[in-house]
Design a protein around this motif. Structure first.
Motif, PDB file in Angstrom:
ATOM      1  N   LEU A   7     -15.213 105.928 -76.964  1.00  0.00           N
ATOM      2  CA  LEU A   7     -13.889 106.367 -76.548  1.00  0.00           C
ATOM      3  C   LEU A   7     -12.968 105.159 -76.433  1.00  0.00           C
ATOM      4  CD1 LEU A   7     -15.294 108.575 -73.677  1.00  0.00           C
ATOM      5  CD2 LEU A   7     -14.568 109.410 -75.891  1.00  0.00           C
ATOM      6  N   LEU A   8     -11.887 105.168 -77.203  1.00  0.00           N
ATOM      7  CA  LEU A   8     -10.946 104.048 -77.207  1.00  0.00           C
ATOM      8  C   LEU A   8      -9.579 104.551 -76.770  1.00  0.00           C
ATOM      9  CD1 LEU A   8     -12.685 103.892 -80.238  1.00  0.00           C
ATOM     10  CD2 LEU A   8     -12.030 101.532 -79.774  1.00  0.00           C
ATOM     11  N   LYS A  20     -10.325 109.109 -69.945  1.00  0.00           N
ATOM     12  CA  LYS A  20     -11.297 109.050 -68.852  1.00  0.00           C
ATOM     13  C   LYS A  20     -11.746 110.450 -68.430  1.00  0.00           C
ATOM     14  CE  LYS A  20     -12.611 104.942 -67.540  1.00  0.00           C
ATOM     15  NZ  LYS A  20     -14.071 104.617 -67.519  1.00  0.00           N
ATOM     16  N   ARG A  21     -10.826 111.388 -68.423  1.00  0.00           N
ATOM     17  CA  ARG A  21     -11.188 112.776 -68.109  1.00  0.00           C
ATOM     18  C   ARG A  21     -12.188 113.297 -69.130  1.00  0.00           C
ATOM     19  NH1 ARG A  21      -6.868 116.572 -68.600  1.00  0.00           N
ATOM     20  NH2 ARG A  21      -8.291 118.065 -67.676  1.00  0.00           N
ATOM     21  N   PHE A  22     -11.949 112.979 -70.382  1.00  0.00           N
ATOM     22  CA  PHE A  22     -12.861 113.421 -71.432  1.00  0.00           C
ATOM     23  C   PHE A  22     -14.221 112.747 -71.284  1.00  0.00           C
ATOM     24  CE2 PHE A  22     -13.901 113.645 -76.161  1.00  0.00           C
ATOM     25  CZ  PHE A  22     -14.256 114.979 -76.092  1.00  0.00           C
ATOM     26  N   PHE A  35     -16.658 103.360 -73.099  1.00  0.00           N
ATOM     27  CA  PHE A  35     -15.198 103.435 -72.962  1.00  0.00           C
ATOM     28  C   PHE A  35     -14.607 102.050 -73.242  1.00  0.00           C
ATOM     29  CE2 PHE A  35     -11.188 103.207 -70.733  1.00  0.00           C
ATOM     30  CZ  PHE A  35     -10.609 104.448 -70.955  1.00  0.00           C
ATOM     31  N   ILE A  36     -13.637 101.996 -74.130  1.00  0.00           N
ATOM     32  CA  ILE A  36     -13.013 100.736 -74.520  1.00  0.00           C
ATOM     33  C   ILE A  36     -11.495 100.857 -74.374  1.00  0.00           C
ATOM     34  CG2 ILE A  36     -12.616  99.097 -76.413  1.00  0.00           C
ATOM     35  CD1 ILE A  36     -15.488  99.074 -75.492  1.00  0.00           C
ATOM     36  N   VAL A  37     -10.885  99.881 -73.731  1.00  0.00           N
ATOM     37  CA  VAL A  37      -9.420  99.807 -73.683  1.00  0.00           C
ATOM     38  C   VAL A  37      -8.952  99.051 -74.923  1.00  0.00           C
ATOM     39  CG1 VAL A  37      -7.416  99.010 -72.384  1.00  0.00           C
ATOM     40  CG2 VAL A  37      -9.437  99.845 -71.167  1.00  0.00           C
ATOM     41  N   ALA A  38      -8.009  99.629 -75.634  1.00  0.00           N
ATOM     42  CA  ALA A  38      -7.570  99.049 -76.905  1.00  0.00           C
ATOM     43  C   ALA A  38      -6.609  97.884 -76.681  1.00  0.00           C
ATOM     44  CB  ALA A  38      -6.932 100.121 -77.780  1.00  0.00           C
ATOM     45  N   THR A  57     -28.555 106.971 -86.291  1.00  0.00           N
ATOM     46  CA  THR A  57     -29.580 107.294 -87.288  1.00  0.00           C
ATOM     47  C   THR A  57     -29.307 108.678 -87.887  1.00  0.00           C
ATOM     48  OG1 THR A  57     -31.082 108.384 -85.747  1.00  0.00           O
ATOM     49  CG2 THR A  57     -31.227 105.980 -85.886  1.00  0.00           C
ATOM     50  N   LYS A  58     -30.147 109.086 -88.828  1.00  0.00           N
ATOM     51  CA  LYS A  58     -29.965 110.383 -89.490  1.00  0.00           C
ATOM     52  C   LYS A  58     -30.037 111.554 -88.524  1.00  0.00           C
ATOM     53  CE  LYS A  58     -31.608 109.058 -94.087  1.00  0.00           C
ATOM     54  NZ  LYS A  58     -32.612 109.293 -95.152  1.00  0.00           N
ATOM     55  N   GLU A  59     -30.787 111.385 -87.430  1.00  0.00           N
ATOM     56  CA  GLU A  59     -30.935 112.474 -86.455  1.00  0.00           C
ATOM     57  C   GLU A  59     -29.843 112.461 -85.387  1.00  0.00           C
ATOM     58  OE1 GLU A  59     -33.530 110.309 -87.170  1.00  0.00           O
ATOM     59  OE2 GLU A  59     -34.272 111.698 -88.698  1.00  0.00           O
ATOM     60  N   ASP A  60     -29.054 111.400 -85.313  1.00  0.00           N
ATOM     61  CA  ASP A  60     -28.095 111.217 -84.230  1.00  0.00           C
ATOM     62  C   ASP A  60     -26.718 111.783 -84.565  1.00  0.00           C
ATOM     63  OD1 ASP A  60     -30.100 109.882 -82.899  1.00  0.00           O
ATOM     64  OD2 ASP A  60     -29.355 107.882 -83.394  1.00  0.00           O
ATOM     65  N   ALA A  61     -25.879 111.845 -83.520  1.00  0.00           N
ATOM     66  CA  ALA A  61     -24.477 112.235 -83.691  1.00  0.00           C
ATOM     67  C   ALA A  61     -23.610 111.260 -82.905  1.00  0.00           C
ATOM     68  CB  ALA A  61     -24.246 113.655 -83.203  1.00  0.00           C
ATOM     69  N   LEU A  62     -22.522 110.838 -83.524  1.00  0.00           N
ATOM     70  CA  LEU A  62     -21.576 109.912 -82.901  1.00  0.00           C
ATOM     71  C   LEU A  62     -20.208 110.561 -82.861  1.00  0.00           C
ATOM     72  CD1 LEU A  62     -20.718 107.045 -81.878  1.00  0.00           C
ATOM     73  CD2 LEU A  62     -20.324 106.460 -84.297  1.00  0.00           C
ATOM     74  N   LEU A  63     -19.597 110.559 -81.690  1.00  0.00           N
ATOM     75  CA  LEU A  63     -18.221 111.030 -81.524  1.00  0.00           C
ATOM     76  C   LEU A  63     -17.334 109.810 -81.297  1.00  0.00           C
ATOM     77  CD1 LEU A  63     -16.037 113.229 -80.980  1.00  0.00           C
ATOM     78  CD2 LEU A  63     -16.777 113.203 -78.585  1.00  0.00           C
ATOM     79  N   VAL A  64     -16.298 109.664 -82.103  1.00  0.00           N
ATOM     80  CA  VAL A  64     -15.341 108.573 -81.958  1.00  0.00           C
ATOM     81  C   VAL A  64     -13.986 109.172 -81.612  1.00  0.00           C
ATOM     82  CG1 VAL A  64     -14.193 106.622 -83.076  1.00  0.00           C
ATOM     83  CG2 VAL A  64     -16.584 107.140 -83.622  1.00  0.00           C
ATOM     84  N   VAL A  65     -13.421 108.716 -80.494  1.00  0.00           N
ATOM     85  CA  VAL A  65     -12.127 109.224 -80.039  1.00  0.00           C
ATOM     86  C   VAL A  65     -11.164 108.051 -79.913  1.00  0.00           C
ATOM     87  CG1 VAL A  65     -10.892 110.336 -78.141  1.00  0.00           C
ATOM     88  CG2 VAL A  65     -13.174 111.142 -78.779  1.00  0.00           C
TER      89      VAL A  65
END
Length: 202
Positions: A7-8, A20-22, A35-38, A57-65
């Motif tokens: 989360l950026l 932060k709520r998310f 959590f990263i401040v840009a 990895t192939k089994e994983d999931a990544l959410l980028v916001v």
């Protein structure tokens, strides 16, 4: 399968608060978050995204916001050592970084010109394991952000489009928001970030 979220947020109160709520919601359903401040230099932010992708990895999931300011070329970052200097983290380089993720990647891009990321992303990631969400008017200055809709409806186990079927007019904030409210590309991976059961209010 491991589910992570990067989360950026732009260093401005409204963006930090929403992100932060998310993050609180994601932690509540068991997602590992970072959590990263840009306010980092361009290379630092790219490295953070690339490192997160490499862990997927192939089994994983990544959410980028990303929640903040953007321009037609990419995300904005308010450089810490040079407070008046806004670095642009280009969509081209971001898509190269995310191409290193072997598993599924979901992106919620909440900034002006946010839909333009899709064009670069489509060059380097396959639709079948990528989900891209941006604002419906995201090739211009954007008034309403997709993170607000996602935060409102994912905790209910619903896509925003499943719940909002009427136009919403916001005369103080810009034009009518038309259905579909979100611009999407690729697979719909929303369900990976739904709660396992009905959650308590955030």
């Amino acid at each position: 399968m491991k589910t992570r979220a990067l989360l950026l947020a732009w260093p401005e109160f409204k963006f930090l608060l929403e992100t932060k709520r998310f993050e609180r919601y994601l932690k509540k359903i068991g997602v590992e978050t970072k959590f990263i401040v840009a306010n980092e230099r361009r290379r630092s932010l790219l490295k953070i995204v690339r490192d997160a992708a490499k862990l997927t990895t192939k089994e994983d999931a990544l959410l980028v916001v990303f929640c903040g300011h953007g321009n037609p070329k990419g995300w904005g970052s308010l450089v810490r050592k040079e407070p008046r200097d806004v670095a642009i983290v280009s969509y081209s380089y971001l898509s190269i970084a995310l191409a290193q993720a072997k598993g599924r990647v979901a992106i919620v891009n909440d900034c002006c010109y946010c839909a333009l990321f899709r064009k670069e992303l489509a060059k380097r990631r396959k639709r079948r394991n990528t989900s891209f969400i941006a604002a419906w008017d995201g090739e211009n200055v954007t008034w309403e952000g997709p993170l607000t809709d996602v935060l409102r409806f994912w905790p209910m186990g619903k896509r925003p489009e499943d719940m909002i079927t009427n136009n919403i007019y916001c005369p103080a904030k810009g034009p009518e928001r038309e259905v579909p409210l979100l611009c999407r590309w690729g697979q719909e991976l929303d369900h990976l970030f739904f709660p396992p059961k009905s959650p308590e209010p955030i």
